[in-house]
Write a protein that holds these residues in place. Structure first.
Motif, PDB file in Angstrom:
ATOM      1  N   TRP A 361      26.070  45.973  40.392  1.00 46.76           N
ATOM      2  CA  TRP A 361      26.585  47.242  39.853  1.00 46.76           C
ATOM      3  C   TRP A 361      27.303  47.073  38.514  1.00 46.76           C
ATOM      4  N   GLY A 362      27.657  45.819  38.145  1.00 46.64           N
ATOM      5  CA  GLY A 362      28.362  45.675  36.863  1.00 46.64           C
ATOM      6  C   GLY A 362      29.181  44.405  36.777  1.00 46.64           C
ATOM      7  N   TYR A 363      30.442  44.537  36.353  1.00 45.30           N
ATOM      8  CA  TYR A 363      31.240  43.357  35.982  1.00 45.30           C
ATOM      9  C   TYR A 363      32.651  43.447  36.561  1.00 45.30           C
ATOM     10  N   TYR A 364      33.148  42.297  36.981  1.00 46.33           N
ATOM     11  CA  TYR A 364      34.567  42.185  37.352  1.00 46.33           C
ATOM     12  C   TYR A 364      35.333  41.652  36.147  1.00 46.33           C
ATOM     13  N   ILE A 365      36.509  42.205  35.924  1.00 42.97           N
ATOM     14  CA  ILE A 365      37.386  41.683  34.862  1.00 42.97           C
ATOM     15  C   ILE A 365      38.772  41.486  35.470  1.00 42.97           C
ATOM     16  N   ARG A 366      39.322  40.310  35.316  1.00 41.21           N
ATOM     17  CA  ARG A 366      40.674  40.071  35.808  1.00 41.21           C
ATOM     18  C   ARG A 366      41.679  40.263  34.674  1.00 41.21           C
ATOM     19  N   LYS A 367      42.746  40.982  34.977  1.00 38.58           N
ATOM     20  CA  LYS A 367      43.858  41.029  34.006  1.00 38.58           C
ATOM     21  C   LYS A 367      44.455  39.633  34.021  1.00 38.58           C
ATOM     22  N   SER A 368      44.398  38.974  32.886  1.00 41.13           N
ATOM     23  CA  SER A 368      44.741  37.559  32.811  1.00 41.13           C
ATOM     24  C   SER A 368      46.075  37.243  33.489  1.00 41.13           C
ATOM     25  N   GLY A 369      46.063  36.247  34.343  1.00 40.44           N
ATOM     26  CA  GLY A 369      47.287  35.772  34.982  1.00 40.44           C
ATOM     27  C   GLY A 369      47.789  36.656  36.107  1.00 40.44           C
ATOM     28  N   THR A 370      46.988  37.629  36.578  1.00 42.44           N
ATOM     29  CA  THR A 370      47.447  38.525  37.648  1.00 42.44           C
ATOM     30  C   THR A 370      46.422  38.574  38.791  1.00 42.44           C
ATOM     31  N   ASP A 371      46.798  39.307  39.856  1.00 40.74           N
ATOM     32  CA  ASP A 371      45.872  39.537  40.972  1.00 40.74           C
ATOM     33  C   ASP A 371      45.087  40.831  40.790  1.00 40.74           C
TER      34      ASP A 371
END
Ligand code: FHN
Length: 442
Positions: A361-371
């Protein structure tokens, strides 16, 4: 794979990414605006009724256009509608956090009144500096400025693509002094700039002089601490570019992603990187007739999202007209991307690889340094169910969509660490974002 077998004097000087404040800021920015502006905007890909099929900013190399005629275009450079504050406002509205401006492209025409060249804005009917007001206007909007600078310089009699004779070598020696002088001048004139974006570094003359580009990079970074320089500037002493002969990245980020993006995280080897993209196929400067596929805002947004999901920055190019205005297609894209960013930029800013298994369905992006992990949904499954497979020992603590009315009910557990998020309605006209809060299982 790092071989590390060759002792190199002019290879990479650092292992791993820079961790200082300037590079941390660059890494958090993710969306940039590139501007190619120069004399090539005047012919705009056409000369005497004939259309040039190459990139508009290369028209001087076209046999149909006498070079002398190109070299006299500066007499017509008069962008009476140039409003740097408006440019900066629309870049800010698009959500750009930094911009890159062509101070000098391959033709050698300088958009600042360089004291080392006669071929500058000062000699044009416009007369005034273009760069200074641009730096000020963008900085006022909180946008960082990077200076594009072409090493290739078709206007300098001392520039050489290859050194075949002692006279060539002597000329190139003078050319290197000229390059260093211009770069020093730019940093002295525009002290708030964050970095140089080098280009035109592929000729033998440059590649075979790794010592010079190495010394130049060190010199510029001493002169302007924190200065960011990508991997295009240097070659090592064996002529290897971007990556040295031991496969280590030279410069502060990988700068080879031009009109293409990495597919997976293994393609970027954990390095900082940036992708630069044209809206049409291969046109950087203004071309009156865009042909071929023209990317829509949704395509560009998807590329931005993909870049952030792979820990990179995405820079969209614009080629203003010679009068200083932008074509409507470009204005429209800036506005549409800006509209999307207003709702969803929290998924992009400081975004990096989430380390989750990719889904269709697309892409995961993590906010750097967080959960916090953002799902950016670009392809809605006909079932309306978005599969989320968390890494082992991770549970889903909370799920929210950035736009209202997208999710139906709560996530359904369908396997170990695996869920379906059900959509309320499946029809969407742009990528949309769902924020996942995850927590570690005890
Ligand atoms: O030749 C240039 C081209 O005109 C344009 O400036 C791009 C931007 O990345 N760089 C060169 C091609 O790699």
């Amino acid at each position: 794979s790092i071989k590390d077998t060759l002792p190199l004097e002019h290879g990479a000087h650092r292992i791993g990414n820079r961790t200082d404040a300037d590079m941390t800021r660059w890494r958090s920015q993710r969306l940039g605006q590139f501007i190619h502006w120069g004399l090539y905007a005047i012919p705009g890909g056409e000369w005497k009724g004939k259309t040039y099929n190459g990139a508009a900013e290369w028209i001087r190399s076209w046999k149909e256009m006498p070079q002398q005629e190109y070299d006299n275009l500066y007499k017509q450079f008069n962008p009476v509608n140039y409003r740097p504050e408006e440019w900066a406002q629309q870049a800010s509205d698009m959500g750009a956090k930094y911009m890159i401006i062509t101070t000098k492209h391959h033709d050698g025409f300088c958009l600042w009144p360089s004291k080392y060249s006669k071929y500058t804005v000062a000699a044009s009917p416009w007369k005034k500096d273009i760069i200074g007001p641009m730096v000020d206007a963008y900085n006022k909007k909180g946008i960082d400025v990077y200076l594009y600078f072409s090493i290739i310089d078709w206007n300098q009699p001392d520039w050489r693509a290859a050194l075949k004779t002692p006279a060539d070598a002597a000329a190139y020696q003078r050319f290197k002094v000229f390059v260093k002088n211009q770069l020093t001048e730019l940093l002295q004139r525009y002290p708030t700039v964050k970095g140089f974006w080098f280009d035109g570094t592929w000729d033998d003359s440059w590649k075979n002089d790794g010592a010079f580009s190495d010394e130049l990079e060190q010199y510029l970074q001493r002169l302007h601490p924190g200065l960011i320089i990508g991997s295009r500037l240097r070659a090592d002493e064996k002529g290897a570019r971007h990556f040295d002969s031991n496969s280590r990245l030279m410069g502060d980020y990988e700068q080879g992603w031009e009109r293409k993006l990495p597919e997976k995280s293994a393609d970027v080897h954990g390095n900082d990187w940036e992708g630069v993209m044209t809206i049409p196929e291969n046109q950087w400067g203004y071309n009156a007739k865009w042909t071929g596929h023209i990317k829509s805002s949704n395509e560009l947004i998807e590329m931005l999202v993909k870049s952030a999901s792979l820990g990179g920055n995405f820079v969209i190019n614009f080629g203003p007209k010679s009068d200083g205005t932008f074509r409507t297609e470009e204005v429209q894209r800036m506005q549409e991307i800006g509209h999307w960013m207003k709702i969803n930029s929290s998924a992009i800013d400081g975004g990096t690889d989430a380390g989750f298994a990719k889904q269709d369905w697309g892409y995961y992006i993590r906010k750097s340094g967080t959960d916090s992990v953002y799902m950016v949904v670009c392809n809605v499954p006909v079932s309306g169910n978005l599969r989320v497979k968390l890494p082992a020992q991770t549970t889903l603590a909370n799920v929210t969509s950035l736009e209202k009315n997208i999710i139906s009910g709560t996530p359904e557990l369908i396997g170990k660490n695996e869920y379906f998020i059900h959509l309320d309605h499946k029809s969407q006209d742009a990528p949309f974002v769902i924020l996942l809060q995850t927590s570690k299982e005890n």
